[in-house]
Design a protein around this motif. Sequence first.
Motif, mmCIF file in Angstrom:
data_model
loop_
_atom_site.group_PDB
_atom_site.id
_atom_site.type_symbol
_atom_site.label_atom_id
_atom_site.label_comp_id
_atom_site.label_asym_id
_atom_site.label_seq_id
_atom_site.Cartn_x
_atom_site.Cartn_y
_atom_site.Cartn_z
ATOM 1 N N MET A 1 0.735 -1.312 -0.045
ATOM 2 C CA MET A 1 -0.064 0.076 0.082
ATOM 3 C C MET A 1 0.689 1.183 0.069
ATOM 4 S SD MET A 1 -3.111 0.719 2.670
ATOM 5 C CE MET A 1 -3.310 2.367 3.201
ATOM 6 N N ASN A 2 0.581 2.317 -0.810
ATOM 7 C CA ASN A 2 1.081 3.602 -0.870
ATOM 8 C C ASN A 2 0.839 4.460 0.036
ATOM 9 O OD1 ASN A 2 2.617 2.575 -3.316
ATOM 10 N ND2 ASN A 2 1.196 3.433 -4.681
ATOM 11 N N SER A 3 1.749 5.215 0.689
ATOM 12 C CA SER A 3 1.748 6.045 1.739
ATOM 13 C C SER A 3 1.177 7.396 1.076
ATOM 14 C CB SER A 3 2.792 6.413 2.509
ATOM 15 O OG SER A 3 3.858 6.801 1.746
ATOM 16 N N THR A 4 0.412 8.169 1.852
ATOM 17 C CA THR A 4 -0.183 9.331 1.395
ATOM 18 C C THR A 4 0.946 10.355 1.468
ATOM 19 O OG1 THR A 4 -0.880 10.021 3.641
ATOM 20 C CG2 THR A 4 -2.481 8.887 2.284
ATOM 21 N N TYR A 9 5.231 13.544 4.489
ATOM 22 C CA TYR A 9 5.402 14.680 5.465
ATOM 23 C C TYR A 9 5.547 14.521 6.765
ATOM 24 C CZ TYR A 9 4.117 19.372 7.253
ATOM 25 O OH TYR A 9 4.202 20.461 7.910
ATOM 26 N N ASN A 10 4.737 14.126 7.285
ATOM 27 C CA ASN A 10 4.945 13.839 8.780
ATOM 28 C C ASN A 10 6.053 13.000 9.107
ATOM 29 O OD1 ASN A 10 2.446 15.108 9.421
ATOM 30 N ND2 ASN A 10 1.354 13.249 9.454
ATOM 31 N N LEU A 11 6.599 12.074 8.548
ATOM 32 C CA LEU A 11 7.976 11.291 8.671
ATOM 33 C C LEU A 11 8.928 12.273 8.515
ATOM 34 C CD1 LEU A 11 7.213 7.960 7.043
ATOM 35 C CD2 LEU A 11 7.328 8.497 9.455
ATOM 36 N N GLU A 12 8.876 13.188 7.377
ATOM 37 C CA GLU A 12 9.978 14.163 7.157
ATOM 38 C C GLU A 12 10.315 15.244 8.146
ATOM 39 O OE1 GLU A 12 12.779 14.882 4.378
ATOM 40 O OE2 GLU A 12 12.437 12.803 4.981
ATOM 41 N N ALA A 13 8.807 15.896 8.804
ATOM 42 C CA ALA A 13 9.011 16.573 9.902
ATOM 43 C C ALA A 13 9.503 15.905 11.064
ATOM 44 C CB ALA A 13 7.563 17.043 9.991
ATOM 45 N N ASN A 14 9.185 14.783 11.241
ATOM 46 C CA ASN A 14 9.938 14.079 12.579
ATOM 47 C C ASN A 14 11.380 13.887 12.628
ATOM 48 O OD1 ASN A 14 7.683 13.666 14.348
ATOM 49 N ND2 ASN A 14 7.027 12.010 13.084
ATOM 50 N N THR A 29 -4.464 11.194 6.323
ATOM 51 C CA THR A 29 -5.027 11.115 5.173
ATOM 52 C C THR A 29 -5.136 12.060 4.213
ATOM 53 O OG1 THR A 29 -7.132 11.903 5.870
ATOM 54 C CG2 THR A 29 -6.780 9.669 6.377
ATOM 55 N N ILE A 30 -4.275 13.262 4.413
ATOM 56 C CA ILE A 30 -4.358 14.085 3.252
ATOM 57 C C ILE A 30 -3.342 13.853 2.132
ATOM 58 C CG2 ILE A 30 -3.539 16.494 2.608
ATOM 59 C CD1 ILE A 30 -4.589 17.105 6.037
#
Length: 62
Positions: A1-4, A9-14, A29-30
Amino acid sequence: MNSTLAERYNLEANRLMPHMAGDLQVDPTINTASEIDEIVFRRREYLGGMAAVLLALIARDD
């Protein structure tokens, strides 16, 4: 399954800004950059600039 886009973005921010990640997080979900940018920019203009950079980094890696 592909990530949204928001999940990436959230992973990069972290990864890049763990001290600011809580302020930068969006609903996972965005899947549009404009929606992410708009949400984060509404929080603070400074955060919106950071979000734009994170989105550019993700686009470059795609």
